[in-house]
Design a protein around this motif. Sequence first.
Motif, short mmCIF file in Angstrom:
data_model
loop_
_atom_site.label_atom_id
_atom_site.label_comp_id
_atom_site.label_asym_id
_atom_site.label_seq_id
_atom_site.Cartn_x
_atom_site.Cartn_y
_atom_site.Cartn_z
N VAL A 1 43.14 34.52 32.44
CA VAL A 1 42.67 35.20 31.24
C VAL A 1 42.13 36.57 31.63
N LEU A 2 42.56 37.60 30.86
CA LEU A 2 42.14 38.97 31.14
C LEU A 2 41.55 39.59 29.90
N SER B 1 33.90 43.40 30.10
CA SER B 1 33.32 42.19 30.68
C SER B 1 34.42 41.29 31.22
N SER B 2 34.27 40.86 32.46
CA SER B 2 35.20 39.86 33.00
C SER B 2 34.94 38.54 32.29
N PRO B 3 35.99 37.84 31.87
CA PRO B 3 35.77 36.54 31.22
C PRO B 3 35.42 35.46 32.23
N VAL B 4 34.91 34.35 31.72
CA VAL B 4 34.61 33.17 32.52
C VAL B 4 35.22 31.97 31.81
N ILE B 5 35.91 31.11 32.57
CA ILE B 5 36.49 29.89 32.01
C ILE B 5 35.58 28.72 32.34
N SER B 6 35.20 27.98 31.29
CA SER B 6 34.31 26.83 31.49
C SER B 6 34.50 25.84 30.35
N ALA C 1 39.90 35.92 34.94
CA ALA C 1 39.35 34.58 35.12
C ALA C 1 40.52 33.61 35.27
N VAL C 2 40.39 32.64 36.17
CA VAL C 2 41.47 31.70 36.44
C VAL C 2 40.92 30.29 36.39
#
Length: 396
Positions: free
Chosen positions: A168-169, A203-208, A161-162
């Motif tokens: 972030v990995l 799980s791929s992360p998500v930035i929010s 996630a960028v």
Amino acid sequence: MVRLLNWRVAISGVLLSVGLAACSSTEEPDYAELQTFEEQVSVNVAWKANVGPGSDEHYSRLTPVYDDGVVFAAERHGNVVALNADNGRRLWRQNLTPATGFSLWRLFRKGPPAKLAGGLTLDGDTLYVGNESGMLYAINKDNGEIQWQSQLEGEVISAPAVGEGYVVLHLGNGMVVGLNAADGEEQWRHEEEVPALTLRGSSSPVISAGGVILGTNNGRAAVLVLESGQMAWDERVATPSGGSDLERIVDIDATPVVRGDQVYMLAFNGELVALQLRTGEVVWRRDYQGHRTPQVAGSRIFLTTSESHVVAVDRLSGNERWRLADLYGRSLTEPAVLSGQLVVADRFGFVHWLDRDSGQIIGRYEANDPIQVAPIRAGDKVIVMTIDGRLVALTD
């Protein structure tokens, strides 16, 4: 730590019930045979292109990405390419095959693989992809040049996630790492407890909104503070049950989906859950199981279950609107969402068009080779990638 390594067993989406065997020697096939349907979509091939040798029998999560008329794709052996979405012509190629001193391997189609497994993620001018040896590459999307690379302490088997200056990995060993997006330097790390037996994936992360949202291998939804990696909250999505480690697998391998102030999570052997993003409070839960990422469009959530049922759920209430069970056991990908249609692909190499409102099958294309990753929308085309490293652009 014991992990399931073979994609044919671990990530087929039918681990506990139907498996990947084509048929039983004494029983009926454990997957749906294709039936006739009323064709409403006539599928045509716009172009085909070869990325590289492909993934062989290794499970691949290397989904292509599209941006501004260009399709970016990668395959396990190390080829990363950019293609013109209109005609499939290659714009550049970067070969990430590891150096061997003498480059004899590069003379052959299959040398020692780079073991690419995590990605692709595109942010701004940079394309990110990682491998099972823990290397993350940041590649210039315009020319394919490597901007930086970072060695990590775990396999990169999900897309990074960028955002907000960070990469972030979520690594294969359960560790979550935050890197500086400018140079790949580690800024923080967070370690999670990993069960004895898990699916081959993370799980791929998500930035929010200053947070990192991800699903864990022990069945929990978690939010970390982006600047520090500290835990903000976590909530159980799936509870282990059963007498064996196999029955107690509760991984969340699907990428969280954020819409407004809610996040949607899907767990293997668990549930589909809607949570308040800031607090983790459960809005609703429904008994769906899977490892494919749900897709949200308007007021609907579209998901592929572990049994390869395609389901439409109301986003606000969690109530089921329709279900297609006609493709059970075919290891369906998650759907690509088009204006009035959904597109899913299967392990036999078929691509299926569904009506978004009813779930009925309205079109089909045979790619001949198994497909593991979801189709993507690229302008007026649908792009599918087969396990032998072939891209096919389809129009209707």
